[in-house]
Design a protein around this motif. Structure first.
Motif, PDB file in Angstrom:
ATOM      1  N   GLN A  14       0.830  -1.202   0.000  1.00  0.00           N
ATOM      2  CA  GLN A  14       0.000   0.000   0.000  1.00  0.00           C
ATOM      3  C   GLN A  14       0.867   1.256   0.000  1.00  0.00           C
ATOM      4  OE1 GLN A  14      -2.193  -1.208   3.522  1.00  0.00           O
ATOM      5  NE2 GLN A  14      -4.113  -1.174   2.349  1.00  0.00           N
ATOM      6  N   VAL A  15       1.937   1.256   0.777  1.00  0.00           N
ATOM      7  CA  VAL A  15       2.835   2.410   0.844  1.00  0.00           C
ATOM      8  C   VAL A  15       3.450   2.675  -0.522  1.00  0.00           C
ATOM      9  CG1 VAL A  15       4.998   3.278   1.844  1.00  0.00           C
ATOM     10  CG2 VAL A  15       3.299   2.178   3.319  1.00  0.00           C
ATOM     11  N   MET A  16       3.838   1.607  -1.218  1.00  0.00           N
ATOM     12  CA  MET A  16       4.466   1.770  -2.529  1.00  0.00           C
ATOM     13  C   MET A  16       3.481   2.265  -3.591  1.00  0.00           C
ATOM     14  SD  MET A  16       7.625   1.384  -2.147  1.00  0.00           S
ATOM     15  CE  MET A  16       8.134   1.340  -3.870  1.00  0.00           C
ATOM     16  N   HIS A  17       2.176   2.212  -3.301  1.00  0.00           N
ATOM     17  CA  HIS A  17       1.174   2.741  -4.226  1.00  0.00           C
ATOM     18  C   HIS A  17       0.620   4.087  -3.756  1.00  0.00           C
ATOM     19  CE1 HIS A  17       1.231  -1.400  -5.730  1.00  0.00           C
ATOM     20  NE2 HIS A  17       0.926  -0.830  -6.872  1.00  0.00           N
ATOM     21  N   GLY A  18       1.194   4.632  -2.687  1.00  0.00           N
ATOM     22  CA  GLY A  18       0.750   5.920  -2.151  1.00  0.00           C
ATOM     23  C   GLY A  18       1.719   7.039  -2.513  1.00  0.00           C
ATOM     24  N   LEU A  19       1.876   7.967  -1.610  1.00  0.00           N
ATOM     25  CA  LEU A  19       2.751   9.129  -1.786  1.00  0.00           C
ATOM     26  C   LEU A  19       4.237   8.775  -1.804  1.00  0.00           C
ATOM     27  CD1 LEU A  19       1.152  11.549   0.844  1.00  0.00           C
ATOM     28  CD2 LEU A  19       1.019  11.796  -1.630  1.00  0.00           C
ATOM     29  N   PHE A  20       4.575   7.690  -1.161  1.00  0.00           N
ATOM     30  CA  PHE A  20       5.969   7.355  -0.864  1.00  0.00           C
ATOM     31  C   PHE A  20       6.922   7.395  -2.065  1.00  0.00           C
ATOM     32  CE2 PHE A  20       9.356   4.239   0.019  1.00  0.00           C
ATOM     33  CZ  PHE A  20       9.951   4.878   1.098  1.00  0.00           C
ATOM     34  N   PRO A  21       6.674   6.668  -3.160  1.00  0.00           N
ATOM     35  CA  PRO A  21       7.652   6.671  -4.255  1.00  0.00           C
ATOM     36  C   PRO A  21       7.937   8.076  -4.814  1.00  0.00           C
ATOM     37  CG  PRO A  21       6.106   4.877  -4.554  1.00  0.00           C
ATOM     38  CD  PRO A  21       5.575   5.736  -3.437  1.00  0.00           C
ATOM     39  N   LYS A  22       6.898   8.886  -4.955  1.00  0.00           N
ATOM     40  CA  LYS A  22       7.089  10.248  -5.461  1.00  0.00           C
ATOM     41  C   LYS A  22       7.870  11.099  -4.464  1.00  0.00           C
ATOM     42  CE  LYS A  22       5.457  10.794  -9.549  1.00  0.00           C
ATOM     43  NZ  LYS A  22       6.388  10.991 -10.620  1.00  0.00           N
ATOM     44  N   ARG A  23       7.621  10.894  -3.181  1.00  0.00           N
ATOM     45  CA  ARG A  23       8.341  11.669  -2.160  1.00  0.00           C
ATOM     46  C   ARG A  23       9.814  11.255  -2.119  1.00  0.00           C
ATOM     47  NH1 ARG A  23       4.429  14.286   1.179  1.00  0.00           N
ATOM     48  NH2 ARG A  23       2.977  15.027  -0.394  1.00  0.00           N
ATOM     49  N   VAL A  24      10.097   9.985  -2.348  1.00  0.00           N
ATOM     50  CA  VAL A  24      11.500   9.546  -2.421  1.00  0.00           C
ATOM     51  C   VAL A  24      12.171  10.209  -3.614  1.00  0.00           C
ATOM     52  CG1 VAL A  24      13.038   7.580  -2.819  1.00  0.00           C
ATOM     53  CG2 VAL A  24      11.140   7.366  -1.199  1.00  0.00           C
ATOM     54  N   GLU A  25      11.503  10.200  -4.748  1.00  0.00           N
ATOM     55  CA  GLU A  25      12.052  10.852  -5.939  1.00  0.00           C
ATOM     56  C   GLU A  25      12.329  12.336  -5.666  1.00  0.00           C
ATOM     57  OE1 GLU A  25      10.130  12.105 -10.108  1.00  0.00           O
ATOM     58  OE2 GLU A  25      10.166   9.921  -9.777  1.00  0.00           O
ATOM     59  N   GLN A  26      11.375  13.019  -5.029  1.00  0.00           N
ATOM     60  CA  GLN A  26      11.562  14.432  -4.715  1.00  0.00           C
ATOM     61  C   GLN A  26      12.702  14.630  -3.713  1.00  0.00           C
ATOM     62  OE1 GLN A  26       9.980  17.042  -6.332  1.00  0.00           O
ATOM     63  NE2 GLN A  26      11.679  18.102  -5.352  1.00  0.00           N
TER      64      GLN A  26
END
Length: 130
Positions: free
Chosen positions: A69-81
């Protein structure tokens, strides 16, 4: 035929933190190869994790949802940022040191003082790297 002794039943204490770090370093090696030292890879990953940890909305997702669920939420984009921000911040911190000799010399002196403090701490049995 004898089998090598494994950790199970070998009398070695099981250290979950060491195992976790070994897994992280192994994954970092898969991502980056051997071009960068394990210490530098781990330092980079910890820096990104520190940036993410300051984002309360992402941390709330991490606390309340499973990995998928985390990997489909905000998390990946926030890591990229966080990676983009780290690049930008490092450039902002590095360029004045490279462009101005006096500033570079002052920074070199600061690093010397940091290293001298570490040396004293290590001689006393501590570690004041913070």
């Amino acid at each position: 035929m004898l089998k090598p002794v494994s950790d199970v039943g070998s009398g070695k204490p099981h250290d979950p933190e060491k195992q976790r770090l070994d897994e992280i370093i192994s994954k970092l090696n898969e991502l980056y190869g051997a071009e960068v030292s394990d210490e530098d890879k781990l330092h980079f990953a910890n820096g990104i994790a520190d940036r993410i940890e300051r984002d309360e909305s992402v941390m709330a997702q991490i606390r309340h949802h499973d990995e998928d669920q985390v990997m489909h939420g905000l998390f990946p984009k926030r890591v990229e940022q966080a990676i983009i921000d780290a690049i930008s911040d490092h450039e902002k911190l590095s360029m004045p040191l490279l462009e101005n000799e006096k500033t570079g010399q002052e920074f070199s002196l600061l690093i010397l003082k940091l290293l001298a403090g570490r040396k004293r701490s290590q001689q006393q049995g501590g570690d004041d790297r913070r």
